[in-house]
Design an enzyme around this catalytic site. Structure first.
Site, mmCIF file in Angstrom:
data_model
loop_
_atom_site.group_PDB
_atom_site.id
_atom_site.type_symbol
_atom_site.label_atom_id
_atom_site.label_comp_id
_atom_site.label_asym_id
_atom_site.label_seq_id
_atom_site.Cartn_x
_atom_site.Cartn_y
_atom_site.Cartn_z
ATOM 1 N N LYS A 195 0.821 -1.218 0.000
ATOM 2 C CA LYS A 195 0.000 0.000 0.000
ATOM 3 C C LYS A 195 0.856 1.271 0.000
ATOM 4 O O LYS A 195 2.079 1.207 -0.053
ATOM 5 C CB LYS A 195 -0.955 -0.035 1.197
ATOM 6 C CG LYS A 195 -1.730 -1.347 1.326
ATOM 7 C CD LYS A 195 -2.619 -1.638 0.124
ATOM 8 C CE LYS A 195 -3.086 -3.081 0.122
ATOM 9 N NZ LYS A 195 -4.435 -3.314 0.491
HETATM 10 C C1 LIG Z 1 -5.380 -4.366 0.899
HETATM 11 C C2 LIG Z 1 -6.798 -3.998 0.891
HETATM 12 C C3 LIG Z 1 -7.607 -4.159 2.017
HETATM 13 C C4 LIG Z 1 -7.145 -4.859 3.262
HETATM 14 O O1 LIG Z 1 -6.024 -4.302 3.845
HETATM 15 P P1 LIG Z 1 -5.217 -5.115 4.988
HETATM 16 O O2 LIG Z 1 -4.499 -4.034 5.743
HETATM 17 O O3 LIG Z 1 -4.297 -6.041 4.250
HETATM 18 O O4 LIG Z 1 -6.214 -5.839 5.817
HETATM 19 C C5 LIG Z 1 -8.898 -3.698 1.968
HETATM 20 N N1 LIG Z 1 -9.391 -3.111 0.857
HETATM 21 C C6 LIG Z 1 -8.653 -2.970 -0.261
HETATM 22 C C7 LIG Z 1 -9.254 -2.271 -1.450
HETATM 23 C C8 LIG Z 1 -7.332 -3.411 -0.288
HETATM 24 O O5 LIG Z 1 -6.611 -3.294 -1.405
#
Ligand SMILES: *Cc1c(COP(=O)(O)O)cnc(C)c1O
Length: 239
Positions: A195
């Site tokens: 992210k």
């Molecule tokens: C990665 C992601 C999540 C979940 O994030 P985590 O921190 O890994 O639980 C939720 N929504 C979207 C759109 C994502 O890409």
């Protein structure tokens, strides 16, 4: 066009680009080492500092750090007061965690269509999915591109629905000069390795309402109202 012609047109990188390999530099490594040496490994003063910095960046006083964006989404749905079987409208073009969090909260995901140009949830399709059981809309700012929040907020207001923004790709995203996450009742962020900003694993919720964040903090901590840092910290032992 032949494959050979295509290859001459595409510039290839020398090295394979690893997805989810952010730059980890000395400052980050020093912070981790300092945490390990401090003897405080769990949620503590550094998380509190991160919450304050994030709150300042998003211009809201109400934030809660959690262990993932998935947890942030699930706890937001619970704190929103949704009841088992209520329907939440979201997008099919997302990571599975978005839909899983709705199911984990005991709710029913309903998938609206997307706009093929923006890849984001299409407001006219949201409206078509509304039933007497619909309680919330969960838009995802896919790949950092903002959803049509004017239209989504208007629908939420018209049908009295909560908005939970999935901002897992959208820490820096803005819509009409306002930061993503400032439109909904809740907004959820991810600090997973792929992210925008990385803490290894981690998530954050921001909310418009102080009481909702207080509820999320308790739900994230097994129903307890004070975490270990507060119970055993400088202010002395408290139950
Ligand atoms: C990665 C992601 C999540 C979940 O994030 P985590 O921190 O890994 O639980 C939720 N929504 C979207 C759109 C994502 O890409």
């Amino acid at each position: 066009m032949t494959v050979e012609m295509e290859r001459t047109l595409i510039q290839f990188r020398e090295q394979f680009l690893v997805f989810g390999a952010p730059a980890i530099e000395d400052a980050e490594i020093e912070e981790v080492v300092a945490s390990m040496k401090s003897g405080w490994l769990g949620t503590g003063p550094k998380v509190a500092r991160f919450e304050q910095d994030f709150a300042a960046y998003k211009n809201t006083p109400h934030v809660a750090a959690v262990n993932s964006c998935t947890a942030a989404l699930q706890l937001s749905l619970l704190a929103a007061g949704l009841q088992s079987g209520d329907e939440v409208i979201t997008t099919p073009l997302t990571f599975c965690a978005t839909v899983n969090s709705i199911i984990h909260a005991g709710l029913r995901p309903v998938l609206a269509d997307i706009n093929p140009v923006t890849m984001n949830i299409a407001p006219d399709s949201i409206e078509k999915c509304i039933t007497s059981k619909t309680r919330a809309i969960l838009p995802v700012h896919f790949a950092g591109r903002p959803c049509d929040m004017d239209a989504i907020c208007a629908i939420a207001q018209k049908y009295n629905l909560k908005i939970i923004e999935d901002c897992a790709h959208a820490i820096e995203t803005e819509y009409k000069g306002k930061k993503a996450g400032s439109f909904g009742d809740f907004a959820c962020f991810s600090f997973y390795v792929t992210k925008n900003i990385v803490t290894g694993e981690g998530g954050m919720v921001i909310s418009r309402h102080k009481e909702d964040i207080a509820r999320i903090k308790i739900l994230a901590l097994h129903g307890m109202s004070k975490d270990a840092w507060k119970r055993f910290g400088d202010e002395g032992y408290k139950l």
